[in-house]
Design a protein around this motif. Sequence first.
Motif, PDB file in Angstrom:
ATOM      1  N   LEU A 217      -8.654   1.885  -5.633  1.00  0.00           N
ATOM      2  CA  LEU A 217      -8.083   3.202  -5.360  1.00  0.00           C
ATOM      3  C   LEU A 217      -6.557   3.134  -5.477  1.00  0.00           C
ATOM      4  N   PRO A 218      -5.926   4.188  -5.987  1.00  0.00           N
ATOM      5  CA  PRO A 218      -4.482   4.108  -6.294  1.00  0.00           C
ATOM      6  C   PRO A 218      -3.594   3.872  -5.085  1.00  0.00           C
ATOM      7  N   TRP A 219      -4.011   4.320  -3.882  1.00  0.00           N
ATOM      8  CA  TRP A 219      -3.132   4.141  -2.715  1.00  0.00           C
ATOM      9  C   TRP A 219      -3.066   2.686  -2.266  1.00  0.00           C
ATOM     10  N   THR A 220      -3.962   1.845  -2.749  1.00  0.00           N
ATOM     11  CA  THR A 220      -3.950   0.449  -2.325  1.00  0.00           C
ATOM     12  C   THR A 220      -2.909  -0.379  -3.060  1.00  0.00           C
ATOM     13  N   ARG A 221      -2.211   0.236  -4.008  1.00  0.00           N
ATOM     14  CA  ARG A 221      -1.203  -0.503  -4.755  1.00  0.00           C
ATOM     15  C   ARG A 221       0.152  -0.459  -4.053  1.00  0.00           C
TER      16      ARG A 221
ATOM     17  N   MET B 260       0.823  -1.200   0.000  1.00  0.00           N
ATOM     18  CA  MET B 260       0.000   0.000   0.000  1.00  0.00           C
ATOM     19  C   MET B 260       0.860   1.255   0.000  1.00  0.00           C
ATOM     20  N   PHE B 261       0.285   2.338  -0.501  1.00  0.00           N
ATOM     21  CA  PHE B 261       0.967   3.626  -0.523  1.00  0.00           C
ATOM     22  C   PHE B 261       2.341   3.520  -1.188  1.00  0.00           C
ATOM     23  N   LEU B 262       2.402   2.699  -2.237  1.00  0.00           N
ATOM     24  CA  LEU B 262       3.628   2.497  -3.021  1.00  0.00           C
ATOM     25  C   LEU B 262       4.757   1.893  -2.189  1.00  0.00           C
TER      26      LEU B 262
END
Length: 365
Positions: free
Chosen positions: A361-365, A1-3
């Motif tokens: 959502l992008p922060w979950t990646r 998460m959060f890259l």
Amino acid sequence: MFLGFYQGKRVLVTGHTGFKGGWLALWLKHLGAVVWGVSLPPPTHPNFHETIQSETFTGEIECDIKCLEPLVSAVRQIRPEIVFHLAAQPLVRRSYAEPVETFTTNALGTAHLLEAVRRSELNCAVIVITSDKCYENREWEFAYRENDPLGGHDVYSMSKAATELVAQAWNKSFFRPNPKLGPVATARAGNVIGGGDYAEDRIVPDCVRALIAGKPILVRNPSAVRPWQHVLECLSGYLWLGARLAQEPKTSRLAGAFNFGPEPSARQPVRRLVEQVLATWPGTWVDGSDPSNPHEATLLSLSIEKAGALLGWHPVWDFPQAIQQTVVWYHQRHLLKNKSMLEFSRQQIEEYVQAAQRLELPWTR
């Protein structure tokens, strides 16, 4: 998460003994961060901090942010790679009883935190957490945007507007021109609810105290409309902003103010929130409206267009879900006597993350 940004990072959370600061620290630990806290002792008993303390913090330093030199010493000892500044006097009604204390803690305390980072010459991102009440509230239907005027009828609201101005001034005067320093951003959230809040004069803790005691809930301002959101909503925004900001140039559009609020459907009167609480935890409420009560805004909402456009951030849990997740936490601790509230709180974070992943959502990646 959060890259993967927070894995192994030294993170300072001021106000870690409070409700939001505690949840943020717990999530950071869950992400693999090395978490340090700087704060006064927990402001209430019971509190959320006591449920997470044993396994969350690498170190804790008791420090009053109104005092500059001890704060400088603490920051130099920790040497954080990112700072989340949440230490504050967070209550509107208390600001009427202690106006100077409120202003000094919120505005001057923020100046002290930024000055401590500046004197320590730390190239770290600083996220200053303020409030939705920092806006000049015109009691209108429109949602406030980040470029709307700041203001405040009461000392608490004014102190949060002043905090925003302090952060802007330190950023422009000292942080942005100095290559040794990192970027600064501010974050404004809606009315945050969640398990572990025990503050005076907040509606959910008031509900819980009354329900535990078997008494009717006294509701001071039942028709006031607020943007209700679970604590994990705004924290996901803070964490995502911090991860993105730390990897962008200081001239980035991310080095500014952001609203993190709920969807418009969560802008509900206090009465509706209490009714939702009682749908899960049966009880009664009474109207405690009193014209002699200190002034509180009757209508307030936030625009989250900027967070959506620049960060791809959006809320996850709707209004009923936020309340259900909040009430079940207190049920577990006070009715079911769950001895492992640390693990239960971690599970709530996981449930929230899984729901966000389903939304991609992008922060979950």
